[in-house]
Design an enzyme around this catalytic site. Structure first.
Site, PDB file in Angstrom:
ATOM      1  N   GLU A  93      -5.836  15.385 -18.383  1.00  0.00           N
ATOM      2  CA  GLU A  93      -5.749  16.307 -19.511  1.00  0.00           C
ATOM      3  C   GLU A  93      -4.752  15.807 -20.552  1.00  0.00           C
ATOM      4  O   GLU A  93      -3.738  15.206 -20.222  1.00  0.00           O
ATOM      5  CB  GLU A  93      -5.351  17.699 -19.006  1.00  0.00           C
ATOM      6  N   CYS A 106       0.622  15.560 -26.201  1.00  0.00           N
ATOM      7  CA  CYS A 106       1.215  15.448 -24.867  1.00  0.00           C
ATOM      8  C   CYS A 106       0.258  14.614 -24.004  1.00  0.00           C
ATOM      9  O   CYS A 106      -0.879  15.002 -23.756  1.00  0.00           O
ATOM     10  CB  CYS A 106       1.398  16.862 -24.307  1.00  0.00           C
ATOM     11  N   CYS A 113      -0.060  13.295  -9.676  1.00  0.00           N
ATOM     12  CA  CYS A 113       1.338  12.856  -9.659  1.00  0.00           C
ATOM     13  C   CYS A 113       1.817  12.784  -8.221  1.00  0.00           C
ATOM     14  O   CYS A 113       1.517  13.669  -7.429  1.00  0.00           O
ATOM     15  CB  CYS A 113       2.207  13.828 -10.451  1.00  0.00           C
ATOM     16  N   CYS A 117       6.928  17.928  -7.328  1.00  0.00           N
ATOM     17  CA  CYS A 117       7.925  18.929  -7.741  1.00  0.00           C
ATOM     18  C   CYS A 117       7.364  20.314  -7.409  1.00  0.00           C
ATOM     19  O   CYS A 117       6.194  20.593  -7.655  1.00  0.00           O
ATOM     20  CB  CYS A 117       8.213  18.820  -9.237  1.00  0.00           C
ATOM     21  N   CYS A 120       5.461  22.622 -10.152  1.00  0.00           N
ATOM     22  CA  CYS A 120       4.525  21.983 -11.096  1.00  0.00           C
ATOM     23  C   CYS A 120       3.099  21.978 -10.550  1.00  0.00           C
ATOM     24  O   CYS A 120       2.862  21.558  -9.421  1.00  0.00           O
ATOM     25  CB  CYS A 120       4.980  20.556 -11.383  1.00  0.00           C
ATOM     26  N   SER A 198       9.305  11.288 -20.800  1.00  0.00           N
ATOM     27  CA  SER A 198       9.977  12.276 -19.956  1.00  0.00           C
ATOM     28  C   SER A 198       9.880  11.844 -18.501  1.00  0.00           C
ATOM     29  O   SER A 198       8.805  11.505 -18.013  1.00  0.00           O
ATOM     30  CB  SER A 198       9.300  13.643 -20.145  1.00  0.00           C
ATOM     31  N   ASN A 297       6.058  28.171 -16.540  1.00  0.00           N
ATOM     32  CA  ASN A 297       4.656  28.547 -16.740  1.00  0.00           C
ATOM     33  C   ASN A 297       3.989  28.684 -15.381  1.00  0.00           C
ATOM     34  O   ASN A 297       4.013  27.755 -14.586  1.00  0.00           O
ATOM     35  CB  ASN A 297       3.941  27.486 -17.575  1.00  0.00           C
ATOM     36  N   CYS A 340       3.406  23.396 -20.346  1.00  0.00           N
ATOM     37  CA  CYS A 340       4.122  22.454 -19.459  1.00  0.00           C
ATOM     38  C   CYS A 340       3.861  22.789 -18.002  1.00  0.00           C
ATOM     39  O   CYS A 340       3.994  23.924 -17.584  1.00  0.00           O
ATOM     40  CB  CYS A 340       5.632  22.559 -19.645  1.00  0.00           C
TER      41      CYS A 340
HETATM   42  N1  SAH Z   1       6.882  13.605 -14.658  1.00  0.00           N
HETATM   43  C1  SAH Z   1       7.552  13.739 -15.924  1.00  0.00           C
HETATM   44  C2  SAH Z   1       6.663  14.222 -17.066  1.00  0.00           C
HETATM   45  C3  SAH Z   1       5.709  15.380 -16.834  1.00  0.00           C
HETATM   46  S1  SAH Z   1       6.198  17.049 -16.860  1.00  0.00           S
HETATM   47  C4  SAH Z   1       8.745  14.642 -15.771  1.00  0.00           C
HETATM   48  O1  SAH Z   1       8.934  15.232 -14.717  1.00  0.00           O
HETATM   49  O2  SAH Z   1       9.545  14.729 -16.705  1.00  0.00           O
HETATM   50  C5  SAH Z   1       6.810  17.577 -18.373  1.00  0.00           C
HETATM   51  C6  SAH Z   1       7.855  18.704 -18.200  1.00  0.00           C
HETATM   52  O3  SAH Z   1       7.279  19.959 -17.760  1.00  0.00           O
HETATM   53  C7  SAH Z   1       8.894  18.346 -17.145  1.00  0.00           C
HETATM   54  O4  SAH Z   1      10.169  18.656 -17.599  1.00  0.00           O
HETATM   55  C8  SAH Z   1       8.473  19.238 -15.998  1.00  0.00           C
HETATM   56  O5  SAH Z   1       9.523  19.417 -15.107  1.00  0.00           O
HETATM   57  C9  SAH Z   1       8.059  20.494 -16.717  1.00  0.00           C
HETATM   58  N2  SAH Z   1       7.272  21.405 -15.884  1.00  0.00           N
HETATM   59  C10 SAH Z   1       6.535  21.097 -14.789  1.00  0.00           C
HETATM   60  N3  SAH Z   1       5.966  22.205 -14.294  1.00  0.00           N
HETATM   61  C11 SAH Z   1       6.345  23.236 -15.077  1.00  0.00           C
HETATM   62  C12 SAH Z   1       6.018  24.622 -15.094  1.00  0.00           C
HETATM   63  N4  SAH Z   1       5.218  25.156 -14.199  1.00  0.00           N
HETATM   64  N5  SAH Z   1       6.570  25.372 -16.070  1.00  0.00           N
HETATM   65  C13 SAH Z   1       7.360  24.820 -17.021  1.00  0.00           C
HETATM   66  N6  SAH Z   1       7.676  23.508 -17.048  1.00  0.00           N
HETATM   67  C14 SAH Z   1       7.170  22.727 -16.100  1.00  0.00           C
END
Ligand code: SAH
Length: 363
Positions: A93, A106, A113, A117, A120, A198, A297, A340
């Site tokens: 996406e 974006c 991935c 995390c 996420c 990022s 989110n 995000c």
């Molecule tokens: N892997 C990289 C880039 C992708 S995520 C990283 O971790 O930076 C882009 C951003 O969205 C990151 O800061 C991530 O932690 C955040 N993110 C991931 N899941 C999220 C969620 N459910 N709500 C808000 N931000 C989120």
């Protein structure tokens, strides 16, 4: 020579090598880069400043194949999300966020991935593979094309953030080449301040980045102590906070002191207390840092909730009072799951979630 090289895979340097290997002058590289990335022309027949015989030769040895749009979703707030097919099994996406003063794309770096995390949605999809340069820069091409940039001749995408699916520093070489094209005057010509990588904190990757690139860096911090960060971002067990902060500081030094952005997702009752805010301020003091608070989110199956607005405001107030430039990221595209951490694409092979070592090799 590779029979069907996809020219979207080539940055300026590799394109020059491609043409000289072919027995052609290296300036052909500039011409073809401009056709593809500035004019949107991906048929060799349309490249009218190349001789007919060169066009024929190119069509026999090369192709220009961007990812294919499977579907397009438009949010109430104007955010656009594309589902793009990258091979018969996988989709990724890409999201475009229009704002008054800028348009941000974006971009994804991996199919799924491997970092897992806990907050996420992409993580829940598992990991399949790294994207190629063509698939990364192809997202920029496809978005520009879909947004009508190649007809209008005006810049619509002013910023690119490597914040889609995946961990860009685990796909280092391809991401670097793609970002080179984003910044190349023969391609998209964005300034380095408008291209942001990022990372969840791949410390050796940050160190390496400082040697080869000068893009803006954002670090997904999310916690101020290792115990909590180990839980939220398991990669922290490998590269704990002090190492991450040290590498970020060093990166900033290589960029003449440019600030690093720290992203901090606001999770209700988890990391959003006043104490957390004070600890964050302490961690980032004497540091050229900016903080981006991201209201969590939600996605199906998650145990987390978004912090209350008042709590986010209070958190921000404490940081601002401590002299740290802090913004709360506006949530965009939530109604189409484009915000995000909500990107999931379509990852058919989910069996590959293995632990990864520092540069993406499975261990
Ligand atoms: N892997 C990289 C880039 C992708 S995520 C990283 O971790 O930076 C882009 C951003 O969205 C990151 O800061 C991530 O932690 C955040 N993110 C991931 N899941 C999220 C969620 N459910 N709500 C808000 N931000 C989120």
């Amino acid at each position: 020579m590779n029979k069907h090289v996809n020219l979207l895979d080539l940055d300026r340097q590799s394109m020059e090598v491609f043409f000289t290997d072919m027995g052609e002058k290296s300036f052909r590289a500039s011409q073809v880069l401009k056709w593809i990335h500035q004019q949107g022309v991906i048929e060799f027949d349309g490249m009218t400043n190349l001789s007919l015989s060169l066009r024929k030769k190119l069509s026999e040895t090369a192709c220009i194949t961007p990812p294919e749009i499977v579907s397009e979703h438009i949010s109430n707030d104007g955010t656009l999300k594309w589902l793009l097919r990258v091979d018969s099994n996988n989709c990724i996406e890409t999201v475009f966020i229009p704002e008054k003063e800028r348009g941000t794309l974006c971009v994804s770096s991996q199919v799924g991935c491997p970092l897992d995390c806990s907050f996420c949605a992409t993580a829940k999809q598992g990991f399949n593979r790294n994207l190629t340069v063509a698939e990364i820069i192809g997202q920029v091409w496809v978005a520009n094309n879909a947004l009508g940039r190649y007809q209008k001749k005006e810049r619509i995408i002013s910023n690119v953030v490597m914040m889609g699916m995946g961990e860009p520093l685990l796909n280092f070489d391809n991401v670097i080449k793609a970002m080179n094209l984003m910044m190349d005057d023969l391609a998209y010509g964005l300034s380095r301040k408008r291209v942001t990588l990022s990372t969840a904190g791949v410390v050796p990757g940050i160190e390496k980045l400082g040697n080869v690139s000068n893009v803006s860096l954002a670090v997904s911090l999310h916690a101020t102590n290792d115990k909590l960060r180990d839980e939220l971002v398991p990669l922290n067990k490998k590269y704990p906070i002090d190492q991450l902060i040290a590498a970020s500081r060093q990166y900033s030094k290589t960029q003449s002191g440019d600030p690093i952005t720290f992203e901090y997702v606001m999770l209700d009752g988890i990391n959003d207390s006043e104490k957390d805010a004070h600890e964050l301020a302490e961690l980032l003091k004497d540091f050229p840092a900016k903080v981006n608070l991201i209201p969590f989110n939600t996605f199906p199956g998650t145990e987390y909730q978004r912090s209350k607005t008042e709590r986010i405001d209070r958190f921000r107030y404490i940081l601002v009072n401590a002299g740290i430039l802090t913004m709360t990221r506006k949530t965009r595209g939530e109604d189409i799951d484009a915000a995000c951490g909500q990107l999931v694409g379509k990852v058919l092979s989910r069996a590959k979630r293995n632990k990864v070592n520092n540069m993406g090799n499975r261990i």
